[in-house]
Write an enzyme that holds these catalytic residues in place. Structure first.
Site, PDB file in Angstrom:
ATOM      1  CB  CYS A 157      -4.579  -1.977   4.102  1.00 44.87           C
ATOM      2  SG  CYS A 157      -3.763  -2.366   5.903  1.00 44.87           S
ATOM      3  CE  LYS A 201      -7.097   1.092   3.711  1.00 47.94           C
ATOM      4  NZ  LYS A 201      -5.821   1.392   4.411  1.00 47.94           N
ATOM      5  CD  GLU A 210      -2.517   0.966   2.775  1.00 49.97           C
ATOM      6  OE1 GLU A 210      -3.429   1.607   2.943  1.00 49.97           O
ATOM      7  OE2 GLU A 210      -2.294  -0.015   3.459  1.00 49.97           O
TER       8      GLU A 210
END
Length: 684
Positions: A183, A127, A58
C-alpha cells in the site's frame, strides 16, 4: 517444460508470459476463519484460470479496518493458524499466493505479505512505510519494515526469509521474478519496488487496503502506471473490497495490472462479489526494454542496495491456456479511444513540422512531389499542403507531377489529377513512356523489340525515370523533392535504390508504416481536415488496390498487386513492430501474430475500421509471410536503409534511419532468424 519444443508453441509460458491475477476476496472484520475460506476460494479460482501469481489485499486474513483488534493475541494466533492452513492447501494450487496478514516477530507486530507457493512459505515481507495521517493510524499498531533485511522469521510452523530485501525467483519460469510492497510504499517519493526493479525484479506486486474517496482511483492508476513505466516492469495492485468495516470508511475493491505503462486488466469497482483481474504479463518485453534503455542500467549501478533472491520451483503447466492481454492487430496505429484524435493529430503534425523546418532550412521556393494516385504520395501531398498552410504560403508552391508509365491505370491517374486539383497545388503531367522506351532501346532490352519482358530492369527504368525527373525539376525550379516512400517499404526493401523512390531530399513518410498512413488518411476524412472534394478523392484512393503499377496487366488479368508479392501490409507492419521495437525471436512474433489475427471476430479493431477489410490469417499464412519478411528485412534491404535521406521519426515503434533507431550492416544474412522460426513454429 522444454523451452525449445515446437509442440509447445501455443503455450504462453514458452514465449515469456506470466499470468498475473489480482483478487478482492470478500472479508469480515476480524473473522479470520471466514477470511481464510474466502482467500482459498479465490486461490482455487485463480488456479482454474491458470494464473501463476495471485495478489490479495493488505491484511486480508484479519481484514484491515479493525483498529485495536490488531493487538489482540487471540486474533493474532488465529491469523497464524489460518496462514498454516493456506500454506498447506497451496500444495495443490499452481499460483504463488500473496496474502496480507498481521505477523508477530518477538515484541513487534508487522503489517506483512506472506509469499506462499506449493505448500511452502517462501518469505515474509513487512510494510516499509506506515501512514499515520488523516484517516490512517498504522503506527499505533505496527512497526515499520525499513531496515528489516537479512532476517529469518518463523510463521505457521515454517521458517522463512523475512525482510524488505527479498526478490522471489522461479527456477523454472525465468519471467516470474517478483517483488512485493504494501500500500503506502507506492505512495512515497521512492517506492521500494524501484530498487527491486533495478535489482532484476520483473513483476512488482502491491497488497493494498486503500479506502476509497472521490478521485482516489485515478490517483492509484497514476501511481501504478508511472511506477510500471519508470521501473520498466509489471505492476499488480489489489485493494480491499467488500466486507471491510464501513464504520468510518468505504472500500471499492480495485485491482489492476500494468505493464510498462499499459493497463492490461482491471476489476470492477464496488463489487458485491469477489473479483479477479487476470492478465498475461510479457516479461520478455520488459527485459528487452531494459536492455535497450541504458539509463536503467546506469541507475541500477548507482544506487541499488543488495537483495536476497529466494529461488523456488514453480512447475508451470506449459499448456495452451490462450493469451489474456490486449493485443493490437495494428501496433503502429493509435488505439486509445479517449485520445484518438490527439494521437492522430500528433502523428500528422510531426510530419508537417518536420517538413516545415526542412523547407525553411533549404531556402528554396518550391516543394516538388510525384503524385501517383496511391496511398503514399497522397499522404505526402496532404502533409505538404498542410505545411504550406502552416507557413501561410499558397499551395501553388507545391509542384506536383503525375507521371504515368506502361501500367498506370486510368483510375489512379484520374485520382491523382482529382487530388491535385482539390488541393490547389501547381499540377502537371509528364508521360515517362517515351523516355522509358528510349532507355530500354539504348540498353537493348527485349521490350524495345516488342517482347513482353517485364523484369526488374523494366520496372526500375520507370521508377528511376520518375525520380530523375523530380530531381531535375527541383534543380530547374528552386525546389526540393519530397520523398513519398513509407516505413513498411523501407523494412521490406520495396523501393528502387538510388535514382528511384528510395531517394529524395526529405523523406516525410519514412517514419510512417503503411497501416498508419491508411489510418491517418481515414482520420483526415472523418475529422474534416480538408474540404469535401478532397475527402471524396481520399476515400477513393483508400479503396484502391495497392499496386506499383509497373507491369502491364494481360488480357483479363488483374493489375499488379503489391501485397500478393510481398505479403499483406497489416502482417508485415505487425512483424516489423515486434522485431524493430522489441527484438523478439521470430517464433514469438509468430505466436503474437497468430493470437492477434487468427480470428477476425475476436478482439477490437481500430475505430471506424471497415468491416470488409477485417481479415484473419492462419498460422501457415503467418509463417509464410514472416519468412519472407525476415529474409527481406535482415538480408536484402539494409543497403537501401543505410543510404536513407532525412525524415522524421513518428512512432515509438521506431524508425529505420541509420542515424536513429536501427543500425545494421548491409551485408549480413538472415539465417539465424529463419532457423529460429523453422525450428520452433509448427508447420501445421
Amino acid at each position: 517444460m522444454t523451452p525449445d519444443a515446437p509442440g509447445q508453441f501455443f503455450a504462453m509460458h514458452r514465449h515469456g508470459f506470466v499470468r498475473v491475477a489480482t483478487s478482492t476476496p470478500r472479508v469480515r472484520p476480524a473473522d479470520v476463519t471466514f477470511n481464510c475460506e474466502s482467500i482459498l476460494a479465490e486461490a482455487r479460482r485463480a488456479d482454474e484460470a491458470r494464473a501463476d501469481l495471485l495478489v490479495c489485499p493488505e491484511l486480508c486474513l484479519s481484514s484491515y479496518a479493525i483498529d485495536d483488534l490488531h493487538l489482540q493475541d487471540a486474533l493474532l494466533q488465529a491469523v497464524e493458524d489460518a496462514a498454516q492452513r493456506i500454506i498447506a492447501e497451496s500444495a495443490e494450487l499452481a499460483p504463488v499466493l500473496l496474502v496480507g496478514a498481521p505477523i508477530r516477530d518477538g515484541d513487534r507486530l508487522y503489517n506483512c505479505a506472506l509469499v506462499i507457493s506449493r505448500g511452502h512459505l517462501l518469505g515474509v515481507v513487512p510494510k516499509s512505510y506506515l501512514p499515520n495521517y488523516r484517516e490512517f493510524y498504522e503506527k499505533r499498531w505496527f512497526s515499520h519494515g525499513r531496515g528489516v533485511v537479512g532476517q529469518q522469521i518463523r510463521v505457521a510452523g515454517q521458517s522463512a526469509p523475512f525482510g524488505t530485501d527479498l526478490i522471489f525467483q522461479a527456477t523454472d519460469l525465468p519471467g516470474l521474478s517478483l517483488h512485493v510492497e504494501i500500500c503506502e510504499d507506492l505512495w512515497t517519493p521512492a517506492p521500494p519496488s524501484g530498487d527491486a526493479a533495478m535489482a532484476g525484479a520483473l513483476i512488482l506486486a502491491n497488497l493494498s487496503a486503500s479506502n476509497i474517496v472521490i478521485g482516489k482511483s485515478s490517483d492509484r492508476h497514476l501511481l501504478a502506471r508511472s511506477q510500471s513505466m519508470r521501473a520498466i516492469a509489471a505492476y499488480a495492485y489489489s485493494a480491499a473490497g467488500p466486507g471491510e468495516s464501513t464504520t468510518d470508511l468505504a472500500w471499492d475493491g480495485q485491482g489492476f495490472v500494468y505493464e510498462m505503462g499499459d493497463l492490461l486488466a482491471e476489476s470492477a469497482r464496488f463489487p458485491t462479489e469477489p473479483q479477479l483481474a487476470v492478465a498475461d504479463v510479457d516479461t520478455g518485453r520488459i527485459q528487452s526494454e531494459r536492455r535497450r534503455t541504458g539509463s536503467f542500467a546506469d541507475a541500477a549501478g548507482f544506487r541499488v542496495p543488495s537483495f536476497r533472491r529466494v529461488a523456488f520451483e514453480h512447475r508451470p503447466h506449459g499448456a495452451d491456456a490462450g493469451l489474456i492481454r490486449p493485443l493490437r492487430r495494428f501496433p503502429f496505429v493509435p488505439n486509445r479511444q479517449s485520445h484518438l484524435d490527439q494521437d492522430c493529430y500528433e502523428a500528422f503534425n510531426i510530419q508537417v513540422d518536420g517538413l516545415r523546418r526542412r523547407f525553411e532550412a533549404t531556402g528554396g521556393s518550391h516543394m516538388v512531389i510525384g503524385v501517383s494516385g496511391g496511398l503514399d504520395s497522397t499522404h505526402a501531398l496532404i502533409v505538404a499542403a498542410r505545411t504550406c498552410d502552416r507557413l501561410s504560403l499558397p499551395r501553388d508552391r507545391i509542384l506536383a507531377f503525375t507521371m504515368p508509365g506502361f501500367a498506370t491505370s486510368e483510375g489512379t491517374r484520374s485520382n491523382a489529377w482529382r487530388l491535385m486539383r482539390a488541393m490547389g497545388v501547381t499540377a502537371a503531367e509528364i508521360d515517362i513512356r517515351p523516355a522509358a522506351r528510349q532507355m530500354l532501346a539504348d540498353m537493348g532490352h527485349p521490350f524495345a523489340n516488342g517482347e513482353p519482358v517485364y523484369d526488374v530492369t523494366f520496372e526500375n527504368v520507370q521508377a528511376g525515370l520518375r525520380t530523375d525527373y523530380l530531381f531535375r525539376l527541383a534543380n530547374q525550379r528552386s525546389g526540393f523533392v519530397i520523398g513519398t516512400g513509407d516505413l513498411s517499404e523501407l523494412a521490406l526493401g520495396w523501393c528502387t535504390y538510388g535514382v528511384g523512390d528510395q531517394m529524395s531530399h526529405y523523406g516525410v513518410n519514412a517514419g510512417v508504416p503503411k497501416t498508419l498512413i491508411q489510418y491517418l488518411i481515414r482520420w483526415c476524412i472523418q475529422t474534416a481536415q480538408f474540404d469535401a472534394p478532397t475527402a471524396e478523392v481520399l476515400q477513393s484512393i483508400l479503396d484502391t488496390e495497392i499496386s506499383p503499377e509497373l507491369v502491364p496487366a494481360g488480357e483479363g488479368q488483374a493489375m499488379q498487386s503489391t501485397e500478393a508479392r510481398i505479403g499483406p501490409y497489416e502482417l508485415n507492419d505487425f512483424f516489423l513492430y515486434y522485431i524493430l521495437r522489441h527484438g523478439f525471436a521470430p517464433s514469438k512474433v509468430a505466436f503474437l501474430a497468430w493470437q492477434a489475427w487468427n480470428d477476425a471476430g475476436r478482439g477490437s479493431w481500430p475505430e471506424a475500421f471497415p468491416p470488409h477489410k477485417r481479415h484473419a490469417y492462419d498460422l501457415a499464412q503467418i509463417t509464410h509471410w514472416l519468412e519472407s519478411f525476415l529474409f527481406r528485412y535482415f538480408q536484402t534491404s539494409q543497403f537501401k536503409r543505410s543510404a536513407l535521406p532525412n525524415g522524421p521519426k513518428v512512432s515509438a515503434g521506431g524508425s529505420l534511419s541509420p542515424r536513429g533507431d536501427w543500425r545494421a550492416p548491409s551485408d549480413s544474412v538472415a539465417d539465424v532468424w529463419l532457423d529460429e522460426l523453422r525450428r520452433n513454429v509448427p508447420r501445421s
